[in-house]
Design a protein around this motif. Structure first.
Motif, mmCIF file in Angstrom:
data_model
loop_
_atom_site.group_PDB
_atom_site.id
_atom_site.type_symbol
_atom_site.label_atom_id
_atom_site.label_comp_id
_atom_site.label_asym_id
_atom_site.label_seq_id
_atom_site.Cartn_x
_atom_site.Cartn_y
_atom_site.Cartn_z
ATOM 1 N N TYR A 107 6.628 7.180 1.449
ATOM 2 C CA TYR A 107 6.265 6.207 2.472
ATOM 3 C C TYR A 107 5.297 5.170 1.904
ATOM 4 N N GLY A 108 5.446 3.953 2.383
ATOM 5 C CA GLY A 108 4.536 2.886 2.004
ATOM 6 C C GLY A 108 4.477 1.838 3.094
ATOM 7 N N THR A 109 3.585 0.881 2.930
ATOM 8 C CA THR A 109 3.397 -0.170 3.929
ATOM 9 C C THR A 109 3.126 -1.502 3.232
ATOM 10 N N VAL A 148 0.856 -1.183 0.000
ATOM 11 C CA VAL A 148 0.000 0.000 0.000
ATOM 12 C C VAL A 148 0.896 1.238 0.000
ATOM 13 N N LEU A 149 0.704 2.108 -0.945
ATOM 14 C CA LEU A 149 1.577 3.274 -1.100
ATOM 15 C C LEU A 149 1.096 4.427 -0.222
ATOM 16 N N ARG A 150 0.944 4.119 1.036
ATOM 17 C CA ARG A 150 0.582 5.118 2.043
ATOM 18 C C ARG A 150 1.370 4.826 3.314
ATOM 19 N N VAL A 178 -0.455 -2.467 -4.733
ATOM 20 C CA VAL A 178 0.056 -3.437 -5.707
ATOM 21 C C VAL A 178 0.366 -4.740 -4.990
ATOM 22 N N ALA A 179 0.032 -5.862 -5.619
ATOM 23 C CA ALA A 179 0.272 -7.161 -4.995
ATOM 24 C C ALA A 179 1.748 -7.517 -5.089
ATOM 25 N N PHE A 212 7.841 1.133 5.097
ATOM 26 C CA PHE A 212 9.106 1.334 4.413
ATOM 27 C C PHE A 212 9.138 2.742 3.838
ATOM 28 N N VAL A 213 10.330 3.188 3.500
ATOM 29 C CA VAL A 213 10.523 4.449 2.781
ATOM 30 C C VAL A 213 11.305 4.122 1.526
ATOM 31 N N ARG A 214 10.762 4.488 0.366
ATOM 32 C CA ARG A 214 11.405 4.167 -0.905
ATOM 33 C C ARG A 214 11.415 5.419 -1.776
#
Length: 243
Positions: free
Chosen positions: A213-215, A179-181, A242-243, A207-209
């Motif tokens: 931020y994403g999870t 999840v991109l949040r 995204v899966a 994570f941070v990419r």
């Protein structure tokens, strides 16, 4: 059926000082998961007799199976076998079958079975041996405790020998959605979803990419259809995932 549980006791000052990176926990967790056994707790203790005894007694009382790694070699700080014997309240001495295994190995390798190597033939009373196809010195099983070497190649070989003797459960399955949040932005929705699927385990790993931020959300369980249903609800909550 509730899946069996396991714990791991990692023994050794070298792990706690950071000199050695433990690889055995990661390997054991993966193998137990495939066998349908939940690795529920891992403890790391120093080479201190009373600390090993206390930790082992606590873990073997709480879990179906306990694996130990480390401290069964030939040196003075290899005290695991003595601590295990103390935890079970049994004697320990050089055992003929373990000695014969080491003698054969030493003969083949052109080495002397000296007093130091003979320490690895000291087995608690009532234990059964665990085969060591790598360097011969056996591990052992007593009660619900499997005592193994800390060297990863030997540990892995011993696990391979022990696992077929254990009663497993349904394979533990998992699916992941990215999840991109930020984790804090999705926590409330995840809490609601977890409450709707109490038979599943849901974990969130931020994570941070590239500054964003994403999870990663991981859903685990033994029922594939239930996991599919939860994943569908999760994807509906966060269509950008995204899966």
């Amino acid at each position: 059926m509730t899946n069996p549980t396991a714990a791991m006791l990692v023994i050794g000052d070298e792990i706690l000082t950071g000199r050695t990176r433990d690889a055995n926990m990661h390997f054991l967790a993966g193998e137990l998961t495939k066998h349908g056994i939940r690795l529920s707790e891992v403890r790391i203790v120093p080479d201190i007799h009373d600390r090993i005894v206390a930790a082992l007694n606590a873990l073997r009382a709480d879990y179906d199976t306990v694996f130990t790694s480390g401290g069964i070699g030939p040196t003075h700080d290899d005290i695991t076998a003595d601590a295990v014997a103390a935890a079970f309240g049994v004697g320990i001495d050089v055992r003929a079958d373990a000695r014969a295994i080491l003698q054969d190995y030493c003969d083949r390798m052109g080495r002397e079975l000296n007093e130091s190597r003979l320490r690895m033939a000291r087995i608690p009373d009532g234990a059964t041996l665990i085969d060591n196809p790598v360097s011969a010195a056996p591990g052992f099983t007593i009660g619900n405790v499997h005592v193994m070497a800390g060297v990863p190649s030997i540990f892995q070989a011993m696990v391979a020998g022990v696992l077929p003797t254990l009663t497993g459960g349904d394979p533990l399955l998992s699916q992941n959605l990215t999840v991109l949040r930020a984790e804090g932005d999705i926590a409330d929705s995840l809490r609601t979803l977890a409450a709707a699927f109490p038979d599943l385990s849901m974990g969130s790993y931020p994570f941070v990419r590239d500054g964003a931020y994403g999870t990663n959300v991981v859903i685990r369980g033994t029922d594939g259809a239930r996991i599919d249903a939860a994943m569908a609800d999760l994807a509906a909550l966060f269509p950008e995932a995204v899966a």
